[in-house]
Design a protein around this motif. Structure first.
Motif, PDB file in Angstrom:
ATOM      1  N   VAL A 100       0.742  -1.185   0.064  1.00  0.00           N
ATOM      2  CA  VAL A 100       0.102   0.079   0.096  1.00  0.00           C
ATOM      3  C   VAL A 100       0.854   1.053   0.105  1.00  0.00           C
ATOM      4  O   VAL A 100       1.723   1.267   0.772  1.00  0.00           O
ATOM      5  N   THR A 101       0.827   2.129  -0.883  1.00  0.00           N
ATOM      6  CA  THR A 101       1.852   3.467  -0.803  1.00  0.00           C
ATOM      7  C   THR A 101       0.785   4.820  -0.905  1.00  0.00           C
ATOM      8  O   THR A 101       1.118   5.371  -0.901  1.00  0.00           O
ATOM      9  N   ASN A 102      -0.383   5.014  -0.754  1.00  0.00           N
ATOM     10  CA  ASN A 102      -1.198   6.016  -0.464  1.00  0.00           C
ATOM     11  C   ASN A 102      -2.110   5.667   0.541  1.00  0.00           C
ATOM     12  O   ASN A 102      -4.085   5.211  -0.185  1.00  0.00           O
ATOM     13  N   ILE A 103      -2.602   5.938   1.531  1.00  0.00           N
ATOM     14  CA  ILE A 103      -3.316   6.114   2.269  1.00  0.00           C
ATOM     15  C   ILE A 103      -4.842   6.774   1.819  1.00  0.00           C
ATOM     16  O   ILE A 103      -5.885   6.407   2.452  1.00  0.00           O
ATOM     17  N   ASN A 104      -4.516   7.946   1.379  1.00  0.00           N
ATOM     18  CA  ASN A 104      -5.361   8.998   1.001  1.00  0.00           C
ATOM     19  C   ASN A 104      -6.227   8.589   0.234  1.00  0.00           C
ATOM     20  O   ASN A 104      -7.655   9.063   0.660  1.00  0.00           O
ATOM     21  N   ASN A 105      -5.846   7.702  -0.825  1.00  0.00           N
ATOM     22  CA  ASN A 105      -6.387   7.012  -1.735  1.00  0.00           C
ATOM     23  C   ASN A 105      -6.877   5.742  -1.858  1.00  0.00           C
ATOM     24  O   ASN A 105      -7.303   5.418  -3.079  1.00  0.00           O
ATOM     25  N   LEU A 106      -6.521   5.192  -0.662  1.00  0.00           N
ATOM     26  CA  LEU A 106      -7.122   3.801  -0.523  1.00  0.00           C
ATOM     27  C   LEU A 106      -8.579   3.232  -1.046  1.00  0.00           C
ATOM     28  O   LEU A 106      -8.424   1.861  -2.139  1.00  0.00           O
ATOM     29  N   ARG A 107      -9.302   3.937  -1.074  1.00  0.00           N
ATOM     30  CA  ARG A 107     -10.853   3.631  -1.454  1.00  0.00           C
ATOM     31  C   ARG A 107     -11.083   3.469  -2.843  1.00  0.00           C
ATOM     32  O   ARG A 107     -11.773   2.489  -3.512  1.00  0.00           O
ATOM     33  N   LYS A 108     -10.005   4.216  -3.439  1.00  0.00           N
ATOM     34  CA  LYS A 108     -10.382   4.548  -4.840  1.00  0.00           C
ATOM     35  C   LYS A 108      -9.016   3.980  -6.119  1.00  0.00           C
ATOM     36  O   LYS A 108      -9.721   3.979  -6.880  1.00  0.00           O
ATOM     37  N   GLY A 109      -8.688   3.462  -5.120  1.00  0.00           N
ATOM     38  CA  GLY A 109      -7.203   2.795  -6.168  1.00  0.00           C
ATOM     39  C   GLY A 109      -7.437   1.098  -6.285  1.00  0.00           C
ATOM     40  O   GLY A 109      -8.808   0.939  -5.245  1.00  0.00           O
ATOM     41  N   VAL A 110      -6.664   0.351  -6.878  1.00  0.00           N
ATOM     42  CA  VAL A 110      -6.929  -1.111  -6.613  1.00  0.00           C
ATOM     43  C   VAL A 110      -6.364  -1.925  -5.491  1.00  0.00           C
ATOM     44  O   VAL A 110      -5.518  -1.375  -4.994  1.00  0.00           O
ATOM     45  N   TYR A 111      -7.310  -2.668  -5.389  1.00  0.00           N
ATOM     46  CA  TYR A 111      -7.137  -2.848  -3.686  1.00  0.00           C
ATOM     47  C   TYR A 111      -6.326  -4.170  -4.102  1.00  0.00           C
ATOM     48  O   TYR A 111      -5.937  -5.321  -5.306  1.00  0.00           O
TER      49      TYR A 111
ATOM     50  N   TYR B 155     -19.815  -0.501  -2.362  1.00  0.00           N
ATOM     51  CA  TYR B 155     -20.147  -0.253  -0.714  1.00  0.00           C
ATOM     52  C   TYR B 155     -18.890   0.698   0.354  1.00  0.00           C
ATOM     53  O   TYR B 155     -19.148   1.694   1.150  1.00  0.00           O
ATOM     54  N   ALA B 156     -17.731  -0.760  -0.135  1.00  0.00           N
ATOM     55  CA  ALA B 156     -16.345  -0.152   0.896  1.00  0.00           C
ATOM     56  C   ALA B 156     -16.188   1.062   0.152  1.00  0.00           C
ATOM     57  O   ALA B 156     -15.463   1.891   0.502  1.00  0.00           O
ATOM     58  N   ASN B 157     -16.141   1.210  -1.003  1.00  0.00           N
ATOM     59  CA  ASN B 157     -15.699   2.681  -1.501  1.00  0.00           C
ATOM     60  C   ASN B 157     -16.406   4.124  -1.024  1.00  0.00           C
ATOM     61  O   ASN B 157     -16.217   5.103  -1.251  1.00  0.00           O
ATOM     62  N   LYS B 158     -17.526   3.460  -1.140  1.00  0.00           N
ATOM     63  CA  LYS B 158     -18.339   4.837  -0.303  1.00  0.00           C
ATOM     64  C   LYS B 158     -18.625   4.746   0.929  1.00  0.00           C
ATOM     65  O   LYS B 158     -18.872   6.283   1.155  1.00  0.00           O
ATOM     66  N   LYS B 159     -17.834   4.043   2.173  1.00  0.00           N
ATOM     67  CA  LYS B 159     -17.828   4.558   2.975  1.00  0.00           C
ATOM     68  C   LYS B 159     -17.004   5.431   3.755  1.00  0.00           C
ATOM     69  O   LYS B 159     -15.935   6.138   2.678  1.00  0.00           O
ATOM     70  N   GLU B 160     -16.998   6.777   4.567  1.00  0.00           N
ATOM     71  CA  GLU B 160     -16.413   7.188   5.159  1.00  0.00           C
ATOM     72  C   GLU B 160     -15.199   6.686   5.770  1.00  0.00           C
ATOM     73  O   GLU B 160     -15.078   5.886   6.030  1.00  0.00           O
ATOM     74  N   LYS B 161     -13.984   7.360   5.609  1.00  0.00           N
ATOM     75  CA  LYS B 161     -12.448   7.517   5.568  1.00  0.00           C
ATOM     76  C   LYS B 161     -12.353   7.576   7.192  1.00  0.00           C
ATOM     77  O   LYS B 161     -12.594   8.559   7.541  1.00  0.00           O
ATOM     78  N   TYR B 162     -11.708   6.500   7.317  1.00  0.00           N
ATOM     79  CA  TYR B 162     -11.460   6.448   9.194  1.00  0.00           C
ATOM     80  C   TYR B 162      -9.953   7.895   9.602  1.00  0.00           C
ATOM     81  O   TYR B 162      -9.535   8.274   8.370  1.00  0.00           O
TER      82      TYR B 162
END
Length: 244
Positions: A136-147, A229-236
């Motif tokens: 993982v290299t970008n925590i801020n964009n975690l839910r928008k990138g490739v898992y 559903y995961a991608n739309k959740k609020e970031k911690y």
């Protein structure tokens, strides 16, 4: 350092002895293993009960309701007596296994190498192909990138306890039926940040691609639903800012 191993079990009677045998063979002995049988319809639980007899590090939990992956880990991490905040959790699916006897040693070495809270990577498919795990290299964009934060997945127990239980459940208040790893890996990676994250480059896990019950083989439309559903959740936010 104590390791907590979580094994989720569902209709894996043909391979679960290999799974548990690979855990029993670990040279690092300071671990406790919880096997949660999630209402198997085969003889998986009976096989486990006989296989672990006499080894008090192993505990079989027979669920009375369906909990799926996230719910089973929540039962162990959040509610089990004797599981402490600083323990390291290692997840092993009941149809997969560890490649050699030194996996736990390597994991502990990674956690002791710095202030590590969560670490993942790298796996190999049971047919010999290398898995897709990448750091993982970008925590801020975690839910928008490739898992890519796949097996071997490990974390400090206190991170799990920082997850809101409602975020492990869907809009019908049920634990996610598929792709449950997104429900907990996203929050824990976001809470830890890259400062407390480690990618393990060694092959520490064998993924049994032959299992016909694998999520992507059963219902891809449901997989896609939970991914969205995961991608739309609020970031911690990071643990230091909010949870300490």
């Amino acid at each position: 350092m104590k390791i907590i191993v979580g094994v989720t079990l569902y209709n894996s009677g043909d391979v679960v002895e290999k799974t548990l045998g690979s855990i029993m063979s670990q040279t690092y002995k300071n671990f406790v293993c919880y096997i949660t049988d999630d209402l198997s319809t085969d003889n998986s639980a009976d096989i486990v009960e006989n296989f672990i007899k006499g080894d008090d590090r192993f505990h079989l939990i027979r669920n009375i309701e369906k909990r799926y992956q996230g719910g089973n880990y929540d039962l162990i991490c959040r509610d089990t007596e004797g599981v402490d905040d600083e323990d390291v959790f290692i997840e092993v699916d009941g149809d997969d296994w560890l490649p050699d006897s030194k996996v736990f040693e390597r994991v502990v070495n990674h956690y002791e190498s710095g202030d590590i809270w969560i670490a993942n990577g790298t796996f190999r498919y049971s047919d010999g192909r290398k898995g897709f795990s990448q750091p993982v290299t970008n925590i801020n964009n975690l839910r928008k990138g490739v898992y890519t934060a796949s097996h071997l997945r490990t974390w400090k127990i206190f991170l799990w306890r920082g997850i809101k239980q409602k975020d492990l459940k869907d809009d019908k208040n049920n634990f996610w039926e598929t792709t449950g790893d997104l429900s907990f890996m996203y929050p824990m990676l976001e809470m830890s940040g890259l400062e407390h994250y480690k990618f393990m480059t060694e092959i520490n896990y064998i993924y049994n691609e032959q299992n016909p019950l694998n999520d992507h083989k059963v219902n891809m439309s449901k997989v896609n639903y939970y991914v969205n559903y995961a991608n739309k959740k609020e970031k911690y936010v990071t643990y230091e800012k909010k949870y300490k």
